[in-house]
Design a protein around this motif. Structure first.
Motif, PDB file in Angstrom:
ATOM      1  N   GLY A 188      13.953 -15.126   6.691  1.00 21.87           N
ATOM      2  CA  GLY A 188      13.699 -13.725   7.015  1.00 21.87           C
ATOM      3  C   GLY A 188      13.466 -13.541   8.499  1.00 21.87           C
ATOM      4  N   ASN A 189      12.572 -12.629   8.836  1.00 31.34           N
ATOM      5  CA  ASN A 189      12.225 -12.351  10.229  1.00 31.34           C
ATOM      6  C   ASN A 189      10.862 -11.680  10.246  1.00 31.34           C
ATOM      7  N   LEU A 190      10.322 -11.410  11.443  1.00 34.56           N
ATOM      8  CA  LEU A 190       9.052 -10.704  11.519  1.00 34.56           C
ATOM      9  C   LEU A 190       9.176  -9.323  10.887  1.00 34.56           C
ATOM     10  N   ALA A 191       8.078  -8.825  10.338  1.00 34.12           N
ATOM     11  CA  ALA A 191       8.100  -7.590   9.555  1.00 34.12           C
ATOM     12  C   ALA A 191       8.438  -6.392  10.423  1.00 34.12           C
ATOM     13  N   VAL A 192       9.231  -5.503   9.837  1.00 35.58           N
ATOM     14  CA  VAL A 192       9.599  -4.236  10.466  1.00 35.58           C
ATOM     15  C   VAL A 192       9.012  -3.118   9.605  1.00 35.58           C
ATOM     16  N   ILE A 193       8.174  -2.287  10.205  1.00 31.99           N
ATOM     17  CA  ILE A 193       7.479  -1.228   9.464  1.00 31.99           C
ATOM     18  C   ILE A 193       8.117   0.104   9.825  1.00 31.99           C
ATOM     19  N   THR A 194       8.767   0.716   8.858  1.00 35.31           N
ATOM     20  CA  THR A 194       9.510   1.950   9.123  1.00 35.31           C
ATOM     21  C   THR A 194       8.976   3.162   8.367  1.00 35.31           C
ATOM     22  N   ASN A 195       7.943   2.982   7.553  1.00 35.71           N
ATOM     23  CA  ASN A 195       7.399   4.135   6.836  1.00 35.71           C
ATOM     24  C   ASN A 195       5.926   3.889   6.528  1.00 35.71           C
ATOM     25  N   GLN A 196       5.266   4.959   6.094  1.00 39.81           N
ATOM     26  CA  GLN A 196       3.828   4.894   5.844  1.00 39.81           C
ATOM     27  C   GLN A 196       3.498   4.016   4.642  1.00 39.81           C
ATOM     28  N   ARG A 197       4.402   3.959   3.662  1.00 38.85           N
ATOM     29  CA  ARG A 197       4.122   3.157   2.471  1.00 38.85           C
ATOM     30  C   ARG A 197       3.992   1.679   2.823  1.00 38.85           C
ATOM     31  N   VAL A 198       4.908   1.174   3.651  1.00 39.50           N
ATOM     32  CA  VAL A 198       4.846  -0.225   4.067  1.00 39.50           C
ATOM     33  C   VAL A 198       3.608  -0.464   4.917  1.00 39.50           C
ATOM     34  N   GLN A 199       3.306   0.465   5.821  1.00 39.63           N
ATOM     35  CA  GLN A 199       2.121   0.331   6.660  1.00 39.63           C
ATOM     36  C   GLN A 199       0.846   0.244   5.814  1.00 39.63           C
ATOM     37  N   MET A 200       0.716   1.094   4.820  1.00 39.15           N
ATOM     38  CA  MET A 200      -0.463   1.084   3.960  1.00 39.15           C
ATOM     39  C   MET A 200      -0.525  -0.197   3.134  1.00 39.15           C
ATOM     40  N   TYR A 201       0.620  -0.629   2.655  1.00 38.99           N
ATOM     41  CA  TYR A 201       0.656  -1.828   1.806  1.00 38.99           C
ATOM     42  C   TYR A 201       0.224  -3.072   2.585  1.00 38.99           C
ATOM     43  N   LEU A 202       0.815  -3.285   3.762  1.00 33.16           N
ATOM     44  CA  LEU A 202       0.496  -4.469   4.553  1.00 33.16           C
ATOM     45  C   LEU A 202      -0.942  -4.422   5.068  1.00 33.16           C
ATOM     46  N   SER A 203      -1.435  -3.233   5.380  1.00 31.94           N
ATOM     47  CA  SER A 203      -2.817  -3.124   5.857  1.00 31.94           C
ATOM     48  C   SER A 203      -3.801  -3.478   4.748  1.00 31.94           C
ATOM     49  N   ARG A 204      -3.472  -3.107   3.527  1.00 32.40           N
ATOM     50  CA  ARG A 204      -4.364  -3.394   2.408  1.00 32.40           C
ATOM     51  C   ARG A 204      -4.286  -4.861   1.980  1.00 32.40           C
ATOM     52  N   LYS A 205      -3.130  -5.473   2.111  1.00 33.37           N
ATOM     53  CA  LYS A 205      -2.974  -6.858   1.686  1.00 33.37           C
ATOM     54  C   LYS A 205      -3.595  -7.845   2.670  1.00 33.37           C
ATOM     55  N   GLY A 206      -3.608  -7.511   3.923  1.00 27.80           N
ATOM     56  CA  GLY A 206      -4.147  -8.422   4.919  1.00 27.80           C
ATOM     57  C   GLY A 206      -5.544  -8.030   5.361  1.00 27.80           C
ATOM     58  N   ASN A 207      -6.211  -8.939   6.082  1.00 31.76           N
ATOM     59  CA  ASN A 207      -7.538  -8.643   6.633  1.00 31.76           C
ATOM     60  C   ASN A 207      -7.725  -9.272   8.004  1.00 31.76           C
ATOM     61  N   LEU A 208      -6.592  -9.630   8.654  1.00 30.09           N
ATOM     62  CA  LEU A 208      -6.627 -10.268   9.969  1.00 30.09           C
ATOM     63  C   LEU A 208      -5.686  -9.534  10.916  1.00 30.09           C
ATOM     64  N   HIS A 209      -5.469 -10.136  12.082  1.00 28.78           N
ATOM     65  CA  HIS A 209      -4.495  -9.613  13.044  1.00 28.78           C
ATOM     66  C   HIS A 209      -3.191 -10.391  12.887  1.00 28.78           C
ATOM     67  N   TYR A 210      -2.083  -9.687  12.706  1.00 31.69           N
ATOM     68  CA  TYR A 210      -0.792 -10.313  12.419  1.00 31.69           C
ATOM     69  C   TYR A 210       0.255  -9.849  13.434  1.00 31.69           C
ATOM     70  N   TRP A 211       1.128 -10.799  13.825  1.00 33.55           N
ATOM     71  CA  TRP A 211       2.303 -10.420  14.601  1.00 33.55           C
ATOM     72  C   TRP A 211       3.286  -9.660  13.705  1.00 33.55           C
ATOM     73  N   ILE A 212       3.885  -8.605  14.236  1.00 34.99           N
ATOM     74  CA  ILE A 212       4.958  -7.888  13.550  1.00 34.99           C
ATOM     75  C   ILE A 212       6.180  -7.869  14.467  1.00 34.99           C
ATOM     76  N   GLY A 213       7.310  -7.460  13.943  1.00 38.78           N
ATOM     77  CA  GLY A 213       8.566  -7.552  14.695  1.00 38.78           C
ATOM     78  C   GLY A 213       8.791  -6.415  15.667  1.00 38.78           C
ATOM     79  N   LEU A 214       7.803  -6.138  16.491  1.00 39.97           N
ATOM     80  CA  LEU A 214       7.885  -5.050  17.467  1.00 39.97           C
ATOM     81  C   LEU A 214       7.503  -5.610  18.847  1.00 39.97           C
ATOM     82  N   ASN A 250      -7.593  -5.173   9.578  1.00 42.17           N
ATOM     83  CA  ASN A 250      -8.992  -4.822   9.320  1.00 42.17           C
ATOM     84  C   ASN A 250      -9.392  -3.495   9.970  1.00 42.17           C
ATOM     85  N   GLU A 251      -8.417  -2.781  10.513  1.00 42.42           N
ATOM     86  CA  GLU A 251      -8.643  -1.471  11.120  1.00 42.42           C
ATOM     87  C   GLU A 251      -8.045  -0.389  10.221  1.00 42.42           C
ATOM     88  N   PRO A 252      -8.403   0.887  10.437  1.00 42.98           N
ATOM     89  CA  PRO A 252      -7.791   1.977   9.655  1.00 42.98           C
ATOM     90  C   PRO A 252      -6.272   1.952   9.792  1.00 42.98           C
TER      91      PRO A 252
END
Length: 273
Positions: A188-214, A250-252
């Motif tokens: 695959g590749n680093l995550a690409v977030i293109t909508n609010q649903r993905v943003q909410m999902y990844l924020s809820r699943k994680g609790n740390l700081h993560y690199w994304i594909g931006l 871990n942020e809003p």
């Protein structure tokens, strides 16, 4: 002479008294009956009750040695009633065991069965978050079976499926470039977030700081690694500097992106289709 006659008379009387006493003793012995004789008499005569006007006289009149349990007409002891009672009790216990076994099996099936797919409760309705069965996914997506298999296929160990994309949240830390190479190695590749649903999902699943594909390497504009336009933004209001973006889970979720130096070692989020 007179005295001799008196002596003879007395001897005769004594002899007569002894004979009478002997006869009385013999008569008493003849009239005395032992319990064994009575028992034998009962057996020989068959049914002793027929010779009595009141059967209770026999029960209380016989010696205790020959009293016994209630007998049947054929003379056998009535133990079949007890046997029947024991059989009924055994049957009831067997039925209870079968019912308990059925209850245990039903509980095991319910506990080990597949749980229903959970749907995200958001403003925009989104597909199930967990992996569903093919029939369930076909009902949700309303698509042909071939496309449903693609949507609900297995992402692999450690991957999470959301909508039609698989995501991997790492535990190890790498730089932004090394994280991208590791995601590519995983297919695959680093995550690409293109909508609010993905943003909410990844924020809820994680609790740390993560690199994304931006990133904005070589330019001043932030771009996704797949050349997708940056249509939605979730930047945090701070004065951070850097050319690579991180998702602070871990942020809003509305303000969880921040720029960072690309050589920092952080966790990362991969995605694949």
């Amino acid at each position: 002479m007179a005295s001799n006659k008196e002596v003879e008379v007395e001897l005769v009387e004594i002899t007569t008294a002894k004979e009478e006493k002997v006869k009385e003793d013999e008569e008493k012995q003849e009239t005395k009956v032992s319990p064994t004789d009575i028992a034998e008499a009962v057996v020989d005569e068959g049914n002793l009750y027929s010779s009595l006007t009141n059967p209770s006289e026999h029960v209380y009149g016989l010696p205790s040695l020959i009293r016994s349990y209630t007998v049947n007409k054929d003379g056998s002891v009535d133990i079949y009633r007890k046997v029947r009672v024991y059989r009924i009790i055994s049957l009831v216990l067997f039925v209870l065991c079968i019912l308990l076994l059925i209850v245990v099996l039903v509980l095991l099936i319910n506990l080990s069965g597949t749980q229903p797919c959970q749907v995200l409760e958001e403003t925009n309705r989104s597909p199930p978050e967990q992996e569903c069965s093919l029939n369930k996914c076909q009902e949700v997506y309303q698509q042909p079976l071939g496309e449903t298999q693609h949507l609900c296929g297995d992402c692999g160990k450690g991957w999470l499926r959301f909508e039609s994309t698989c995501y991997f949240l790492s535990q190890n830390r790498l730089s932004w470039q090394k994280s991208r190479e590791e995601c590519q190695r995983k297919g695959g590749n680093l995550a690409v977030i293109t909508n609010q649903r993905v943003q909410m999902y990844l924020s809820r699943k994680g609790n740390l700081h993560y690199w994304i594909g931006l990133n904005r390497v070589g330019t001043n504009e932030w771009t996704w690694i797949n050349n997708t336009a940056l249509t939605v933004r979730y930047w945090e209001d701070d004065s951070s500097h850097g050319d690579c973006a991180i998702l602070a889970a871990n942020e809003p979720p509305e303000q969880s992106w921040r720029p960072s130096q690309c050589n920092l070692y952080l966790q990362y989020i991969c995605q694949k289709i």
